[in-house]
Scaffold this motif. Structure first.
Motif, PDB file in Angstrom:
ATOM      1  N   TRP A  24      42.357  42.417  35.502  1.00 32.18           N
ATOM      2  CA  TRP A  24      42.217  41.097  35.519  1.00 32.18           C
ATOM      3  C   TRP A  24      40.773  40.820  35.632  1.00 32.18           C
ATOM      4  O   TRP A  24      40.396  39.745  35.307  1.00 32.18           O
ATOM      5  CB  TRP A  24      43.038  40.259  36.479  1.00 32.18           C
ATOM      6  N   ALA A  25      40.052  41.690  36.067  1.00 33.93           N
ATOM      7  CA  ALA A  25      38.672  41.439  36.281  1.00 33.93           C
ATOM      8  C   ALA A  25      37.881  40.901  34.981  1.00 33.93           C
ATOM      9  O   ALA A  25      37.336  39.778  35.138  1.00 33.93           O
ATOM     10  CB  ALA A  25      37.998  42.680  36.880  1.00 33.93           C
ATOM     11  N   LEU A  27      39.176  39.594  32.603  1.00 39.07           N
ATOM     12  CA  LEU A  27      39.782  38.305  31.913  1.00 39.07           C
ATOM     13  C   LEU A  27      39.369  37.104  32.875  1.00 39.07           C
ATOM     14  O   LEU A  27      39.135  36.018  32.353  1.00 39.07           O
ATOM     15  CB  LEU A  27      41.303  38.401  31.820  1.00 39.07           C
ATOM     16  N   ILE A  28      39.103  37.436  33.964  1.00 41.38           N
ATOM     17  CA  ILE A  28      38.453  36.168  35.101  1.00 41.38           C
ATOM     18  C   ILE A  28      37.099  35.898  34.359  1.00 41.38           C
ATOM     19  O   ILE A  28      36.601  34.917  34.293  1.00 41.38           O
ATOM     20  CB  ILE A  28      38.536  36.932  36.277  1.00 41.38           C
ATOM     21  N   LEU A  29      36.257  37.023  34.372  1.00 42.48           N
ATOM     22  CA  LEU A  29      34.916  36.810  33.825  1.00 42.48           C
ATOM     23  C   LEU A  29      35.009  36.163  32.251  1.00 42.48           C
ATOM     24  O   LEU A  29      34.020  35.102  32.149  1.00 42.48           O
ATOM     25  CB  LEU A  29      34.316  38.269  33.513  1.00 42.48           C
ATOM     26  N   ARG A  30      35.872  36.514  31.561  1.00 42.76           N
ATOM     27  CA  ARG A  30      35.958  35.797  30.010  1.00 42.76           C
ATOM     28  C   ARG A  30      36.335  34.473  30.392  1.00 42.76           C
ATOM     29  O   ARG A  30      35.445  33.429  29.774  1.00 42.76           O
ATOM     30  CB  ARG A  30      37.276  36.536  29.596  1.00 42.76           C
ATOM     31  N   ASP A  31      36.940  34.014  31.244  1.00 39.91           N
ATOM     32  CA  ASP A  31      37.376  32.433  31.471  1.00 39.91           C
ATOM     33  C   ASP A  31      36.314  31.865  32.034  1.00 39.91           C
ATOM     34  O   ASP A  31      35.915  30.615  31.903  1.00 39.91           O
ATOM     35  CB  ASP A  31      38.673  32.569  32.452  1.00 39.91           C
ATOM     36  N   ARG A  56      40.205  39.756  43.436  1.00 44.09           N
ATOM     37  CA  ARG A  56      39.322  39.826  42.479  1.00 44.09           C
ATOM     38  C   ARG A  56      38.202  38.946  42.718  1.00 44.09           C
ATOM     39  O   ARG A  56      36.870  39.255  42.366  1.00 44.09           O
ATOM     40  CB  ARG A  56      39.854  39.531  41.136  1.00 44.09           C
ATOM     41  N   LEU A  57      38.375  37.772  43.046  1.00 47.73           N
ATOM     42  CA  LEU A  57      37.359  36.897  43.140  1.00 47.73           C
ATOM     43  C   LEU A  57      36.286  37.462  44.369  1.00 47.73           C
ATOM     44  O   LEU A  57      35.207  37.354  44.106  1.00 47.73           O
ATOM     45  CB  LEU A  57      37.701  35.630  43.573  1.00 47.73           C
ATOM     46  N   THR A  58      36.947  37.736  45.271  1.00 50.46           N
ATOM     47  CA  THR A  58      36.192  38.351  46.503  1.00 50.46           C
ATOM     48  C   THR A  58      35.091  39.692  46.006  1.00 50.46           C
ATOM     49  O   THR A  58      34.191  39.711  45.979  1.00 50.46           O
ATOM     50  CB  THR A  58      36.702  38.737  47.657  1.00 50.46           C
ATOM     51  N   GLU A  59      36.008  40.420  45.304  1.00 48.88           N
ATOM     52  CA  GLU A  59      34.876  41.752  44.867  1.00 48.88           C
ATOM     53  C   GLU A  59      33.979  41.285  43.764  1.00 48.88           C
ATOM     54  O   GLU A  59      32.931  41.954  43.729  1.00 48.88           O
ATOM     55  CB  GLU A  59      36.245  42.529  43.832  1.00 48.88           C
ATOM     56  N   LEU A  60      34.361  40.385  42.863  1.00 48.15           N
ATOM     57  CA  LEU A  60      33.364  40.042  41.816  1.00 48.15           C
ATOM     58  C   LEU A  60      32.455  39.384  42.588  1.00 48.15           C
ATOM     59  O   LEU A  60      31.326  39.485  41.926  1.00 48.15           O
ATOM     60  CB  LEU A  60      34.207  39.162  40.789  1.00 48.15           C
ATOM     61  N   THR A  61      32.625  38.632  43.609  1.00 53.66           N
ATOM     62  CA  THR A  61      31.435  37.875  44.274  1.00 53.66           C
ATOM     63  C   THR A  61      30.594  39.004  44.918  1.00 53.66           C
ATOM     64  O   THR A  61      29.365  38.934  44.925  1.00 53.66           O
ATOM     65  CB  THR A  61      32.051  36.820  45.466  1.00 53.66           C
ATOM     66  N   GLU A  62      31.293  40.030  45.649  1.00 50.12           N
ATOM     67  CA  GLU A  62      30.586  40.949  46.496  1.00 50.12           C
ATOM     68  C   GLU A  62      29.629  41.931  45.185  1.00 50.12           C
ATOM     69  O   GLU A  62      28.558  42.314  45.678  1.00 50.12           O
ATOM     70  CB  GLU A  62      31.448  42.002  47.063  1.00 50.12           C
ATOM     71  N   THR A  63      30.210  42.082  43.970  1.00 50.88           N
ATOM     72  CA  THR A  63      29.351  42.699  43.398  1.00 50.88           C
ATOM     73  C   THR A  63      28.316  41.875  42.597  1.00 50.88           C
ATOM     74  O   THR A  63      27.378  42.541  41.959  1.00 50.88           O
ATOM     75  CB  THR A  63      30.389  43.400  42.062  1.00 50.88           C
ATOM     76  N   GLY A  64      28.378  40.815  43.072  1.00 46.17           N
ATOM     77  CA  GLY A  64      27.381  39.843  42.371  1.00 46.17           C
ATOM     78  C   GLY A  64      27.572  39.102  40.940  1.00 46.17           C
ATOM     79  O   GLY A  64      26.610  38.820  40.441  1.00 46.17           O
ATOM     80  N   LEU A  65      28.537  39.502  40.359  1.00 45.44           N
ATOM     81  CA  LEU A  65      29.018  38.959  39.072  1.00 45.44           C
ATOM     82  C   LEU A  65      29.272  37.421  39.245  1.00 45.44           C
ATOM     83  O   LEU A  65      28.968  36.715  38.206  1.00 45.44           O
ATOM     84  CB  LEU A  65      30.079  39.713  38.379  1.00 45.44           C
ATOM     85  N   ILE A  66      29.819  36.808  40.203  1.00 42.67           N
ATOM     86  CA  ILE A  66      30.219  35.622  40.263  1.00 42.67           C
ATOM     87  C   ILE A  66      29.710  34.874  41.486  1.00 42.67           C
ATOM     88  O   ILE A  66      29.534  35.757  42.332  1.00 42.67           O
ATOM     89  CB  ILE A  66      31.736  35.129  39.983  1.00 42.67           C
TER      90      ILE A  66
END
Lengths: 214, 214
Positions: A24-25, A27-31, A56-66
């Motif tokens: 899903w990561a 696809l979330i970024l895609r949207d 995923r939102l938490t992880e992507l935030t921690e990774t600095g992508l969102i």
DNA sequence: CGGGATCCGTTACGATACTG
DNA sequence: CAGTATCGTAACGGATCCCG
């Protein structure tokens, strides 16, 4: 304590997959490439379980992508996250070779279309200055084109547009997969609703974008 | 009965991920971009569990991305599978922004380097006709360059080479991440072992490749 | 009501042992 | 060498519940 599953290799490909390779990561970024989106919007659009979306939102935030700016209730891409555009574009080009499922799951929205649309328009030289409202099935996009930059956003219906047109997801897929030529697309699958004096500029840009796509 | 997990969406990105989005799948393909490889070689190189490798190889074969020619004991990419090169390249470029792990897992081989190497060399105009044996740490690659095409393979030590050079994985990573300029790379991190009269052509090609990388 | 958190059954992954 | 078989663990997926 929660030892997340990762490859832990030096190889940059593996490092990228450690960041965006989870289910899903991408696809979330895609949207999110279609502009900021709220939790609910992502949830409905993707058909993802709420616990997974949250994780995923938490992880992507921690990774600095969102990030979710203070006071905002919408998630958006960071500069780093915007850097996933080429990955997603190459995936899109590659995925077109596989047969479409006979009974696909319906997405809650067509945010997925913003990124490829922006990428192909970005490659067009001498782009016209034009703001286009693009209806695709039941969704609305706003394309802001200038010679220097182009932006494609989901919604933004309040921004005044020079031209309003309508097309279908189906036609978009056909174009992407090469089974529908640019000329046939603009002549037969795009309906002008309003502002027809700007149609030629838009059709020219779309045609160039599709031709440029290889 | 065994309903594999997939997104089942029309979106080509999702279709691509249904084909190559499973854990390890892209890393297996990555290694096969360095040329055919046997089960054992993939197993050792990746550090993947044997049951997973087996499952993935079956799936990738069914999807048509890889094959094992009759009589051969090595897996190799199909034409379709070779089409994953741009995806992997974009992942590699993106992954470079993340910090390297302080205690990375050691891969069993450096097959991972063949693909990015080929891609950057492919973009060099007026490539020299040259066959180079490239030692990177304890691994050996063979680069066959012509004006029209370039091929990078893991091993192939039996093919006669015009030039034999040595460098390190470390230096390669630094170059890929932009922290080591092309000039410094060729002047300080590549050691010529044999055939030095061809070194200038090779260094020129590498320098152009690195400069071209953006 | 939007934005999650919790629970729980199912599936995938990972390590090891084992077999043709 | 090239895989299967087994089994414990982690991730996923759906549903429900909770909280401001």
């Amino acid at each position: 304590m929660t030892a997340k599953r990762h490859y832990n290799l030096l190889c940059p490909i593996a490092r990228a997959l450690d960041a965006v390779g989870d289910r899903w990561a991408l696809l979330i970024l895609r949207d999110l490439h279609a502009g900021p989106a709220r939790y609910q919007e992502l949830h409905e659009g993707l058909g993802i379980a709420t616990n997974l979306l949250s994780t995923r939102l938490t992880e992507l935030t921690e990774t600095g992508l969102i990030c979710k700016p203070d006071g905002s209730s919408a998630y958006e891409l960071t500069e780093l996250g915007r850097g996933t555009d080429r990955i997603l574009w190459e995936l899109a080009r590659f995925g077109g070779v596989f047969d479409r499922s006979p009974d696909p799951r319906e997405p809650g929205n067509l945010r997925t279309l913003a990124l490829p649309l922006r990428i192909v328009l970005d490659a067009v030289p001498n782009r016209p200055d034009l703001t286009v409202r693009l209806h695709i099935d039941d969704d609305v996009f706003t394309i802001v084109s200038t010679r220097a930059t182009v932006d494609v956003r989901y919604g933004d219906s309040s921004v005044p547009a020079d031209l309003v047109v309508r097309t279908s997801y189906e036609a978009f897929l056909d174009v992407g997969e090469g089974s529908l030529p640019a000329a046939d697309f603009v002549s037969g699958h795009v309906e002008v609703i309003e502002g027809s004096q700007n149609a030629a500029a838009f059709f020219g840009m779309m045609g160039a974008a599709i031709a440029h796509q290889h």
